[in-house]
Design a protein around this motif. Structure first.
Motif, mmCIF file in Angstrom:
data_model
loop_
_atom_site.group_PDB
_atom_site.id
_atom_site.type_symbol
_atom_site.label_atom_id
_atom_site.label_comp_id
_atom_site.label_asym_id
_atom_site.label_seq_id
_atom_site.Cartn_x
_atom_site.Cartn_y
_atom_site.Cartn_z
ATOM 1 N N ASP A 381 0.521 -1.263 0.111
ATOM 2 C CA ASP A 381 -0.086 -0.580 0.124
ATOM 3 C C ASP A 381 0.816 1.259 -0.059
ATOM 4 O OD1 ASP A 381 -2.816 -1.757 0.182
ATOM 5 O OD2 ASP A 381 -2.243 -1.617 1.801
ATOM 6 N N PRO A 384 0.123 4.199 -3.399
ATOM 7 C CA PRO A 384 -0.523 4.231 -3.294
ATOM 8 C C PRO A 384 -1.078 5.491 -2.172
ATOM 9 C CG PRO A 384 -1.727 2.116 -3.699
ATOM 10 C CD PRO A 384 0.400 1.951 -2.808
ATOM 11 N N ARG A 388 -1.492 8.978 -3.380
ATOM 12 C CA ARG A 388 -2.835 9.981 -2.527
ATOM 13 C C ARG A 388 -1.612 11.457 -2.143
ATOM 14 N NH1 ARG A 388 -4.324 4.669 -1.336
ATOM 15 N NH2 ARG A 388 -6.134 4.450 -2.099
ATOM 16 N N GLU A 418 0.865 0.128 -9.095
ATOM 17 C CA GLU A 418 -0.439 0.398 -8.031
ATOM 18 C C GLU A 418 -0.361 1.267 -7.596
ATOM 19 O OE1 GLU A 418 4.233 -1.855 -7.521
ATOM 20 O OE2 GLU A 418 3.603 -0.216 -8.378
ATOM 21 N N ALA A 419 -0.251 2.762 -8.383
ATOM 22 C CA ALA A 419 -0.923 3.942 -8.297
ATOM 23 C C ALA A 419 -2.159 3.868 -8.817
ATOM 24 C CB ALA A 419 0.481 4.964 -8.444
ATOM 25 N N GLU A 420 -2.316 3.012 -8.851
ATOM 26 C CA GLU A 420 -3.421 3.312 -10.266
ATOM 27 C C GLU A 420 -4.770 3.527 -9.549
ATOM 28 O OE1 GLU A 420 -6.615 1.184 -13.800
ATOM 29 O OE2 GLU A 420 -4.478 0.396 -13.274
ATOM 30 N N ALA A 422 -5.541 5.076 -6.348
ATOM 31 C CA ALA A 422 -5.508 6.219 -6.373
ATOM 32 C C ALA A 422 -5.573 7.624 -7.273
ATOM 33 C CB ALA A 422 -3.671 6.711 -5.336
#
Length: 533
Positions: A381, A384, A388, A418-420, A422
């Motif tokens: 996590d 993300p 954010r 992995e940021a998608e 957010a």
């Protein structure tokens, strides 16, 4: 200077302290100083040290031995090189000097002083025990990189002071009238005006040259990668008044004089590891059978790289970049380095990135994400969460907000898939939805909703505002403006209605750069409407 009064310079990329310490130990001046300190450890009766004269200087016989120990005997500069290394060891504290006690009793001190010749010892120099790990003392712990760098920096101050002092030939001009019939110099008769030397001004001029080299290294990727800076360019940056398109003859003469002085100073600074220096070609400084030396600036020919290099070249080494930065920090300047923001808040990162070169920004952003991966929440996590943070910091309607959003785009471009989540969370956000759609589209994400016209125009205004704030009005902006107007029928009728704080300024800029006078007039009318709304 403190707080907001302190100037902020662009960040530089520095090696680790361990690498810098290795560079310092490899610099000829410190390397020879360390070697002479080891020599002194074994010198004298029972290793008691080396006899020295006033100020800790080597006596004539010991100077010959020192030069021989350094393997410099065949070099005509051997005595000077050995003396410089010895003095560097004394100045940095590698060697401790202990003077002999004066004889006791009435008049004994005066008689002793009168009897001391120019080559009589007044004390001994021996290695400083606390630095034994550096100079080979048995059982002494190896010094930390920070200790080595501190030692090098203390010696650097002496080297810089020496470089800012007139040469012996220049001093002769000032003391010519102070030499008596007996050959002795009368200090009171020295003509200081003839020296044309102000110690503070000379030191400031050298600091200015090093500061300009630092700035070039921070802002020019070629120089940062190791390209040399021509001495005439450096001299001109110090002497030609800002805004002067055609330097006068007096200014050009000052540039030439400054260039030659810098050439002398950089010759002195190179052994300390501060700079890499290619000296001025000596053929350019003398006349040959009545012919003026070749001057590329006056020849009318476009000088090639070889011509430019004949006038001298210089660049800061990584160690030199570190040294100049430390001196600037001590002077109160804000001199960031790449990596400083690894643990900073997202708003601090976005505020700083606009002054970074592309390569340095890339490294800083990667370091920022890496720090969050190392300390963030478990279970994947961290990215993300970091995304954010960036998006939240990018929001706002203040004057600098468009630049923050541009920096946010730059930072998120290095975020992994992995940021998608957010980015999807802000698709309906009027300030962030546009950049989120761009990010998702560039990665081939599915089910990305098309932006409405209002969002398209808002993103257009925001993007242009950011570009103008960071890059001014380059030719690329003119092309962008022309393409936008051509692609959108009635562009200005819609653009002036955009609810963005920079709408009026952006439309005015578009009117200023658009090549078509009629369209430029429409843009100015739209800017007026936006400001009157």
């Amino acid at each position: 200077m403190t707080g907001d009064d302190r100037p902020t310079l662009p960040p530089v990329r520095l090696p680790s302290d361990a690498e810098l310490a290795r560079d310092a130990l490899a610099a000829p001046l410190l390397a020879r100083a360390v070697e002479l300190t080891r020599w002194a450890r074994a010198g004298g009766p029972a290793g008691a040290g080396i006899p020295v004269g006033a100020g800790g200087e080597l006596l004539a016989e010991q100077l010959k031995q020192a030069a021989a120990h350094l393997g410099l005997s065949g070099d005509e500069e051997a005595p000077a090189l050995a003396a410089d290394a010895w003095n560097f060891a004394v100045d940095t504290g590698l060697l401790a000097v202990e003077e002999f006690e004066e004889p006791e009793g009435p008049g004994k001190g005066d008689e002793a002083a009168d009897g001391i010749g120019s080559d009589d010892p007044v004390g001994v120099a021996a290695p400083e025990p606390e630095l034994g790990g550096l100079t080979g003392a048995q059982g002494a712990p190896a010094p930390a990189p920070e200790e080595i760098l501190g030692l090098w920096r203390s010696g650097l101050e002496t080297v810089l002071a020496d470089a800012a002092t007139p040469s012996f030939e220049e001093l002769l001009d000032g003391i010519e009238g102070a030499v008596g019939a007996d050959g002795e110099i009368d200090p009171n008769a020295i003509d200081l005006d003839a020296l044309d030397w102000n110690p503070e001004e000379e030191a400031e001029a050298l600091d200015s040259a090093l500061g300009n080299l630092y700035l070039l290294t921070a802002t020019d990727p070629a120089v940062a990668a190791g390209a040399m800076v021509p001495l005439p360019v450096l001299a001109a940056s110090m002497t030609v008044p800002e805004g002067m398109d055609e330097p006068t003859d007096d200014v050009l003469e000052e540039v030439s004089s400054t260039m030659m002085r810098l050439d002398e100073q950089f010759r002195m600074l190179e052994p300390a590891g501060l700079v890499v220096h290619q000296p001025v070609d000596e053929a350019l400084t003398r006349e040959d059978e009545g012919e003026e030396p070749y001057d590329a600036a006056e020849s009318g020919d476009e000088p090639d790289d070889e011509d430019v290099s004949r006038y001298g070249m210089v660049r800061l080494t990584p160690l030199g970049l570190y040294g100049v930065r430390e001196r600037m920090r001590e002077a109160g300047l804000d001199v960031p380095a790449v990596g400083d923001l690894a643990h900073a808040a997202a708003d601090a990162l976005l505020a700083a990135l606009p002054v970074y070169t592309e390569e340095n920004a890339h490294s800083e952003i990667q370091g920022w994400f890496a720090a969050r991966n190392a300390t963030g929440p478990a279970g994947g996590d961290a990215v993300p969460t970091a995304a954010r943070e960036l998006l939240a910091a990018a929001r706002g309607g203040d004057e600098t907000a468009p630049v923050r959003r541009l920096a946010c785009q730059q930072a998120l471009s290095l975020a992994g898939p992995e940021a998608e989540p957010a980015l999807r969370e802000v698709l309906e956000d009027r300030q962030l939805g546009g950049l989120a759609r761009v990010w998702l589209a560039e990665r081939g994400a599915r089910d990305v909703p098309q932006p409405d016209e209002e969002m398209v125009f808002w993103l257009t205004i925001d993007t242009i505002a950011a570009q103008v704030a960071t890059a001014g009005e380059p030719d690329e902006l003119r092309d962008l403006v022309r393409d936008l107007v051509d692609q959108h029928t009635g562009f200005f009728d819609k653009a002036w209605r955009v609810e963005h704080p920079a709408t009026g300024d952006v439309l005015e800029t578009m009117g200023r750069v658009h090549p078509d006078k009629r369209i430029a007039k429409d843009a100015r009318k739209a800017a007026f409407k936006a400001r009157s709304r």
